[in-house]
Scaffold this active site. Structure first.
Site, PDB file in Angstrom:
ATOM      1  N   GLY A   1       4.795 -19.727  11.326  1.00 20.35           N
ATOM      2  CA  GLY A   1       4.361 -19.412  12.653  1.00 20.35           C
ATOM      3  C   GLY A   1       3.122 -20.215  13.059  1.00 20.35           C
ATOM      4  O   GLY A   1       2.718 -21.033  12.088  1.00 20.35           O
TER       5      GLY A   1
ATOM      6  N   ASP B   1       2.518 -22.016  -4.892  1.00 18.64           N
ATOM      7  CA  ASP B   1       2.740 -23.263  -3.916  1.00 18.64           C
ATOM      8  C   ASP B   1       1.232 -24.038  -3.755  1.00 18.64           C
ATOM      9  O   ASP B   1       0.952 -24.206  -2.457  1.00 18.64           O
ATOM     10  CB  ASP B   1       3.111 -22.481  -2.430  1.00 18.64           C
TER      11      ASP B   1
ATOM     12  N   VAL C   1      -0.898 -21.331  14.076  1.00 16.12           N
ATOM     13  CA  VAL C   1      -2.210 -20.949  13.689  1.00 16.12           C
ATOM     14  C   VAL C   1      -3.149 -21.365  14.854  1.00 16.12           C
ATOM     15  O   VAL C   1      -3.100 -22.453  15.256  1.00 16.12           O
ATOM     16  CB  VAL C   1      -2.542 -21.427  12.345  1.00 16.12           C
TER      17      VAL C   1
ATOM     18  N   GLY D   1       3.724 -23.911  11.336  1.00 11.82           N
ATOM     19  CA  GLY D   1       4.430 -23.937  10.281  1.00 11.82           C
ATOM     20  C   GLY D   1       5.651 -22.949  10.133  1.00 11.82           C
ATOM     21  O   GLY D   1       6.019 -22.541  11.383  1.00 11.82           O
ATOM     22  N   GLY D   2       6.224 -22.682   9.141  1.00 16.99           N
ATOM     23  CA  GLY D   2       7.595 -21.893   9.268  1.00 16.99           C
ATOM     24  C   GLY D   2       7.136 -20.600   9.207  1.00 16.99           C
ATOM     25  O   GLY D   2       7.981 -19.775   9.797  1.00 16.99           O
TER      26      GLY D   2
ATOM     27  N   GLY E   1      -2.247 -25.637  14.317  1.00 16.65           N
ATOM     28  CA  GLY E   1      -1.345 -26.025  13.841  1.00 16.65           C
ATOM     29  C   GLY E   1      -0.123 -25.033  13.763  1.00 16.65           C
ATOM     30  O   GLY E   1       0.067 -24.087  14.276  1.00 16.65           O
TER      31      GLY E   1
ATOM     32  N   LYS F   1      -3.493 -16.439  12.187  1.00 15.11           N
ATOM     33  CA  LYS F   1      -2.213 -16.886  11.749  1.00 15.11           C
ATOM     34  C   LYS F   1      -1.161 -15.747  12.427  1.00 15.11           C
ATOM     35  O   LYS F   1      -1.080 -14.681  11.989  1.00 15.11           O
ATOM     36  CB  LYS F   1      -2.090 -16.838  10.047  1.00 15.11           C
TER      37      LYS F   1
END
Length: 665
Positions: free
Chosen positions: A359, A472, A361, A356-357, A354, A375
């Site tokens: 970076g 979160d 994975v 994300g913000g 995946g 990650k």
């Protein structure tokens, strides 16, 4: 071997001292020029402890922010606390100054303003490249023209015609700064004659509006006729704006020019002189480094390895805000970068799980056959370093069956990489919000997931060595192992509370709309009750199989919390139930979970139960639950879709909207 290591440390210390000496030479050569200050006529008196703490915090923040922003920002600390302890701060670098020059100037200003204006509740200081201001009152957007300062050169203007041309030219810069570009600064030059050229600069503090900027600059220009117009070079300014006029180009870059100006040529010449010192110094350091590296390699080879991981103390001294060594896990191993590259096929697209913000994975396989999730901090991630530090600080010390395990990290070659246990069933939202995959989540499994999440949060709040607020919690941050056991992940926004601390506040609200407690989203207040609210949203999502953030776009035409509340008040409890659960659910358990979910999302944080109470309520079939009060409706309706709108990230998959509601511009 101990003697060898001691020699390595000695040689390394010498190299560091030599580097620091060179650094100090370079720094002195580029020190900003102090121009003036104003302590706003405030009396010198001892500052309260809380005000001094907030002042130190905001000066530190401004200094750090100057390295990454566009040359200006404003911020406040403590405006949500009781008492008159709020501090408002602003820095603004000259429009042609960015990067290192801006940061160095602002850092110098933040340090010297306390020396030049000691024990003042408000002060202003300016240099040739920047200005910095702080106050106990909110001055953002206010135009300040008094007091003002002016400096004149020694040469006289040759004629009245030049005076008029100079005034017309400066008025044109004001117009371009406030009407044409809307940048609140502009610089340029004009040909006075075939052999003479004049240069000017106008700039406002960029918290002003265009009208406020124009008002300030015109006020300064009106003062020029009284003090400075007969001089060839002059400067006039106040805390809100400045203007400068000269016969030599004093700014670093023209607005549209691609040529290298004289100011940078001088810096380049200084760099050539410095390079001679650097060549000699680094020749010595290169030899020393080679020796250190050889000894280090020999030392590493002689140490036993286990599972591809090299036990090594994590050193994060370069990160700011690491309060004590107690917050780090000294036993967290590092893993060689080459091992990670081999396990992920050199970070191939086929290995990517995946984006994300933070970076990407990746899935990896260690030499011993173990599967891992890697990650990798993206170089473009503005917040990634802070999140990396938090992951190491918190999750490395937390061990619970309902928390994802951090196995190791890597800090080689400017990489920041975290290695986790690999969880084959991805995240909860991957299953829960897919029409086909959700069919595998029967009621028994969903109830087990609810209980597991609750136990994980309870551990964070009350049973771990650190009292951690996650901040979160959401479906995409709950991962599922091969047995579908839930594991809370992503501690990038987590915060630890000290013993006895009940809540904290922040001006940088970061999290995900739809899961954020109203007091946190609106006021920056967070506590264990903030996580309880997020848990309540999760419970209702698990029961109905739909996202809170996009629920109102469905046929219901309203948010999930409002819809659940209306159904509860009407006594039609099972209308909230995911249709795929009709055959597998136990009605009394569904009603109890809806009841608990509504208790957790109550608008007043004081009304929400603690997680210890939630766990007891989930386990009991006889406990009488209190009547829930009205939940908060507004927070969930602010999330319109799934596009990311902040630096906070959806790390493992496509997540809900994540926001960063930051006060500064």
């Amino acid at each position: 071997m101990d003697a060898t290591l001691l020699n390595v440390k000695s040689v390394y210390s010498f190299a560091v001292l030599l580097l620091l000496s060179i650094k100090s030479l370079d720094t002195k050569a580029q020190s900003p020029n102090y121009m003036g200050d104003d302590c706003h006529n405030t009396t010198q008196k001892p500052l309260s402890g809380e005000y001094q703490t907030n002042l130190n915090s905001i000066l530190s923040w401004l200094s750090t922010d100057a390295a990454t922003s566009k040359g200006y920002n404003h911020y406040s600390f403590g405006n949500n606390t009781s008492g008159n302890h709020a501090v408002y701060g602003l820095y603004d670098c000259r429009g042609d100054v960015v990067g290192y020059f801006c940061q160095f100037c602002v850092s110098t200003a933040a340090r010297e303003i306390l020396q030049r204006c000691p024990n003042r509740v408000s002060a202003f200081i300016w240099y040739d490249f920047c200005m910095l201001k702080y106050s106990n009152e909110n001055f953002f957007g206010n135009v300040t023209v008094d007091p003002s300062w002016h400096v004149v050169g020694t040469k006289d203007v040759s004629s009245a015609e030049e005076i008029q041309k100079g005034e017309d030219f400066m008025r044109s810069l004001i117009r371009k700064a406030t009407l044409v570009t809307n940048q609140l600064y502009y610089m340029g030059g004009f040909n006075l004659s075939s052999s003479q050229r004049r240069y000017g600069l106008v700039q406002c503090s960029r918290d002003l509006t265009n009208d406020g900027c124009r008002q300030c600059l015109e006020t300064m220009l009106a003062q020029i006729s009284k003090c400075c117009e007969k001089k060839l070079g002059w400067f006039a300014g106040s805390a809100s704006c400045l203007m400068k006029y000269d016969d030599s180009m004093f700014y670093l870059f023209h607005n549209q020019s691609s040529t290298v100006p004289e100011a940078y040529r001088k810096i380049a010449k200084q760099g050539i002189k410095m390079s001679k010192i650097l060549i000699i110094s680094f020749s010595v350091i290169g030899s020393i480094t080679l020796l250190c590296f050889s000894v280090y390699c020999f030392w590493c080879r002689s140490r036993p390895r286990k599972d591809g991981l090299i036990p090594h103390t994590v050193r994060l001294s370069s990160y700011q805000n690491v309060q004590t060594e107690e917050t780090l896990n000294p036993d967290l191993p590092t893993i060689p970068l080459i091992t990670i590259q081999q396990s992920t096929d050199n970070f191939s697209e086929a290995s990517k799980l995946g984006e994300g913000g933070y970076g990407p994975v990746y899935k990896g396989i260690l030499p011993d056959g173990r599967q891992i999730a890697v990650k990798r901090l993206s170089q473009a991630s503005g917040q990634g370093s802070e999140e990396f530090k938090n992951e190491v600080m918190f999750i490395a010390k937390l061990q619970h069956r309902n928390l994802v395990r951090l196995l190791a990290c890597c800090l080689e070659e400017n990489e920041k990489i975290l290695v986790y246990e690999y969880l084959s069933n991805a995240s909860l939202n991957f299953h829960l919000f897919d029409d086909e995959k959700k069919k595998q989540l029967d009621w028994k499994l969903r109830l087990s997931i609810i209980n597991g999440i609750a136990r994980g949060i309870l551990y964070l709040h009350e049973d771990s060595r650190l009292r951690v607020i996650h901040r979160d919690l959401k479906a995409s941050n709950v991962l599922l192992d091969h047995d579908m056991n839930p594991k809370i992940s992503d501690f990038g926004l987590a915060r630890a509370f000290s013993k006895g601390q009940k809540q904290a506040n922040t001006n940088r609200v970061m999290g995900t709309y739809g899961y954020m407690a109203p007091e946190y989203a609106m006021e920056g207040l967070f506590s264990v009750k903030s996580d309880v609210f997020s848990f309540g949203v999760l419970v209702l999502e698990i029961i109905c199989g739909k996202k809170n953030s996009g629920f109102y776009l469905s046929e219901c035409g309203q948010g999930l919390l409002l819809y659940a509340w209306k159904i509860w008040c009407a006594g039609k409890f099972l209308e909230l139930l995911d249709p795929v659960l009709e055959e597998s659910c136990i009605e009394s358990e569904v009603v109890k979970c809806i009841h608990i979910g509504l208790l957790c999302v109550q608008e007043d944080a004081a009304d929400r139960p603690n997680m210890s109470t939630v766990v007891v309520m989930l386990a009991s079939d006889t406990m009488v639950l209190p009547k829930p009060n009205r939940p908060a409706f507004s927070v969930g309706r602010m999330a319109l879709g799934d596009a990311s709108t902040s630096k906070s990230s959806n790390k493992h998959s496509i997540n809900d909207i994540t926001i960063s509601n930051i006060l500064p511009r």
